[in-house]
Design a protein around this motif. Structure first.
Motif, mmCIF file in Angstrom:
data_model
loop_
_atom_site.group_PDB
_atom_site.id
_atom_site.type_symbol
_atom_site.label_atom_id
_atom_site.label_comp_id
_atom_site.label_asym_id
_atom_site.label_seq_id
_atom_site.Cartn_x
_atom_site.Cartn_y
_atom_site.Cartn_z
ATOM 1 N N ASP A 1 82.051 30.632 45.260
ATOM 2 C CA ASP A 1 82.338 29.348 46.140
ATOM 3 C C ASP A 1 83.092 30.404 47.077
ATOM 4 O O ASP A 1 84.667 30.218 46.287
ATOM 5 C CB ASP A 1 82.966 28.247 45.214
ATOM 6 N N ASP A 2 82.426 30.177 48.692
ATOM 7 C CA ASP A 2 83.745 30.846 49.151
ATOM 8 C C ASP A 2 82.998 30.189 50.803
ATOM 9 O O ASP A 2 81.674 29.161 50.356
ATOM 10 C CB ASP A 2 83.365 32.114 49.713
ATOM 11 N N ALA A 3 84.326 29.990 51.637
ATOM 12 C CA ALA A 3 83.317 29.286 53.298
ATOM 13 C C ALA A 3 81.865 30.195 52.999
ATOM 14 O O ALA A 3 81.074 28.759 53.898
ATOM 15 C CB ALA A 3 84.302 29.843 53.947
ATOM 16 N N TYR A 4 81.143 31.256 53.590
ATOM 17 C CA TYR A 4 80.261 31.607 53.324
ATOM 18 C C TYR A 4 78.870 30.986 53.053
ATOM 19 O O TYR A 4 77.807 29.756 53.628
ATOM 20 C CB TYR A 4 79.764 32.738 53.432
ATOM 21 N N ALA A 5 79.446 30.971 51.443
ATOM 22 C CA ALA A 5 77.663 30.065 50.712
ATOM 23 C C ALA A 5 78.344 28.769 51.192
ATOM 24 O O ALA A 5 76.707 27.407 51.222
ATOM 25 C CB ALA A 5 79.451 29.308 49.064
ATOM 26 N N LYS A 6 79.561 27.304 51.515
ATOM 27 C CA LYS A 6 79.301 26.096 52.296
ATOM 28 C C LYS A 6 78.804 26.309 53.063
ATOM 29 O O LYS A 6 77.982 25.184 53.402
ATOM 30 C CB LYS A 6 80.709 26.477 52.673
ATOM 31 N N ARG A 7 78.664 27.172 54.626
ATOM 32 C CA ARG A 7 77.734 27.169 54.941
ATOM 33 C C ARG A 7 76.148 27.149 55.086
ATOM 34 O O ARG A 7 75.176 27.029 55.499
ATOM 35 C CB ARG A 7 78.657 28.493 56.238
ATOM 36 N N VAL A 8 75.977 28.565 54.438
ATOM 37 C CA VAL A 8 74.627 28.442 53.855
ATOM 38 C C VAL A 8 73.707 27.516 53.237
ATOM 39 O O VAL A 8 72.909 27.400 52.764
ATOM 40 C CB VAL A 8 74.132 29.972 53.158
ATOM 41 N N GLY A 9 74.682 27.066 52.620
ATOM 42 C CA GLY A 9 73.729 26.091 51.270
ATOM 43 C C GLY A 9 74.123 26.902 49.971
ATOM 44 O O GLY A 9 74.487 27.599 49.896
ATOM 45 N N ASP A 10 73.786 25.712 48.806
ATOM 46 C CA ASP A 10 73.844 25.625 47.645
ATOM 47 C C ASP A 10 72.612 26.192 47.207
ATOM 48 O O ASP A 10 71.119 26.077 47.835
ATOM 49 C CB ASP A 10 73.747 24.279 46.985
ATOM 50 N N ILE A 11 72.910 27.469 46.401
ATOM 51 C CA ILE A 11 71.343 28.545 45.868
ATOM 52 C C ILE A 11 70.449 27.440 45.614
ATOM 53 O O ILE A 11 68.965 27.635 45.473
ATOM 54 C CB ILE A 11 71.986 29.572 45.519
ATOM 55 N N GLY A 12 70.694 26.488 44.851
ATOM 56 C CA GLY A 12 69.419 25.472 43.909
ATOM 57 C C GLY A 12 69.216 24.700 45.054
ATOM 58 O O GLY A 12 68.199 23.621 44.932
ATOM 59 N N GLY A 13 69.709 24.669 46.241
ATOM 60 C CA GLY A 13 68.851 23.645 47.007
ATOM 61 C C GLY A 13 67.782 24.288 48.390
ATOM 62 O O GLY A 13 67.361 25.290 47.477
ATOM 63 N N HIS A 14 67.404 22.776 48.663
ATOM 64 C CA HIS A 14 65.760 23.548 49.269
ATOM 65 C C HIS A 14 66.082 24.202 50.785
ATOM 66 O O HIS A 14 67.732 23.996 51.390
ATOM 67 C CB HIS A 14 64.921 22.073 50.808
ATOM 68 N N ARG A 15 65.634 25.340 50.419
ATOM 69 C CA ARG A 15 65.257 26.153 51.549
ATOM 70 C C ARG A 15 63.906 26.581 52.278
ATOM 71 O O ARG A 15 63.399 26.151 51.970
ATOM 72 C CB ARG A 15 65.501 27.848 50.483
ATOM 73 N N THR A 16 64.447 26.563 53.922
ATOM 74 C CA THR A 16 63.277 26.444 54.670
ATOM 75 C C THR A 16 63.370 28.027 55.508
ATOM 76 O O THR A 16 62.597 28.464 56.185
ATOM 77 C CB THR A 16 63.363 26.058 56.034
ATOM 78 N N ASP A 17 64.279 29.134 54.888
ATOM 79 C CA ASP A 17 64.048 31.078 55.475
ATOM 80 C C ASP A 17 62.478 31.511 54.221
ATOM 81 O O ASP A 17 62.664 30.901 53.319
ATOM 82 C CB ASP A 17 65.379 31.291 55.411
ATOM 83 N N ALA A 18 62.714 32.301 54.618
ATOM 84 C CA ALA A 18 61.433 32.824 53.914
ATOM 85 C C ALA A 18 61.416 34.901 54.263
ATOM 86 O O ALA A 18 61.829 34.784 55.552
ATOM 87 C CB ALA A 18 59.823 32.601 54.237
ATOM 88 N N ILE A 19 61.045 35.454 53.940
ATOM 89 C CA ILE A 19 60.814 36.553 54.620
ATOM 90 C C ILE A 19 59.034 37.622 54.412
ATOM 91 O O ILE A 19 58.758 37.289 53.080
ATOM 92 C CB ILE A 19 61.395 37.353 53.332
ATOM 93 N N TYR A 20 59.368 38.022 55.519
ATOM 94 C CA TYR A 20 58.392 38.846 55.904
ATOM 95 C C TYR A 20 58.380 39.946 56.292
ATOM 96 O O TYR A 20 59.140 40.849 56.502
ATOM 97 C CB TYR A 20 57.625 38.268 56.692
ATOM 98 N N LEU A 21 57.424 40.894 55.061
ATOM 99 C CA LEU A 21 57.936 42.335 55.034
ATOM 100 C C LEU A 21 56.463 43.150 55.419
ATOM 101 O O LEU A 21 55.806 42.955 55.087
ATOM 102 C CB LEU A 21 58.184 43.120 53.545
#
Length: 213
Positions: free
Chosen positions: A134-154
């Motif tokens: 729980d820090d400032a960065y976490a507030k910017r990126v959102g809760d870990i259990g919330g909906h995410r639109t990012d994905a990783i391509y390798l």
């Protein structure tokens, strides 16, 4: 006694070569001395000089060569885009990345037993992650259990072999291996915390011509 030996004031040591600071003279046998008689063993001097020179030269040369080589593989400079993650269990994520996907641990910073920042390398790319907190960065990126639109391509060399490893690890497979219409061999899976990863042979590089639209 030869002329050079008389000038130096002593009989030269036939088994040694000498070098000195100041005016020097030499004998037919290879002895080199100053007129004051101050000398060092030329063999040892050259050995030490070459050892130090070659060690430093080769270390610096290889470091620079490898860095330049890797830079050339990435459009003549290091990557500028880095994916970052916050994880509920960063130790488990690091283990999965290393043991299943083949990442190499570059550095892990821990504070009081918690992973605050880690960098894992795959080829020339680096993935950054840390523990969810729980820090400032976490507030910017959102809760870990919330909906995410990012994905990783390798981009990988052998997606089918990697698919077998990922599947054997118990990861959820979202897309079985298939051939895309642009020539890549792909599959998709979830990491231990539900993040979506896509893997494929498509590997775009800066400076190369892009695929036709």
């Amino acid at each position: 006694m030869g002329r050079a030996a008389r000038f130096c004031g002593s009989t030269p040591d036939a088994g040694r070569r000498r070098v000195a600071s100041g005016p020097i003279c030499s004998s037919p046998a290879g002895g080199i001395r100053t007129r004051l008689g101050v000398a060092i063993d030329l063999d040892n001097f050259l050995d030490n000089f070459l050892d130090n020179f070659l060690d430093n030269f080769l270390d610096n040369f290889l470091d620079n060569f490898l860095e330049n080589f890797m830079n050339q593989q990435n459009g003549y400079e290091a990557p500028r885009l880095y994916h970052t993650m916050r994880c509920k269990d960063p130790e488990a994520m690091i283990a999965w990345l290393k043991n299943v996907l083949g990442f190499a641990e570059r550095v892990v910073y821990r504070k009081e037993g918690t992973v605050v920042h880690a960098e894992l390398a795959f080829g020339s790319s680096i993935l950054m992650l840390g523990a969810h907190r729980d820090d400032a960065y976490a507030k910017r990126v959102g809760d870990i259990g919330g909906h995410r639109t990012d994905a990783i391509y390798l981009a990988v060399d052998d997606p089918d072999a990697l698919y077998e490893k990922v599947k054997a690890s118990g990861a959820t497979i979202e897309m079985e291996p298939y051939n895309t219409d642009y020539g890549s061999r792909d599959f998709a899976a979830r990491d231990p915390e539900g993040g979506l990863w896509s893997f494929g042979t498509y590997w775009p590089k800066v400076g190369e011509e892009s695929l036709p639209g």
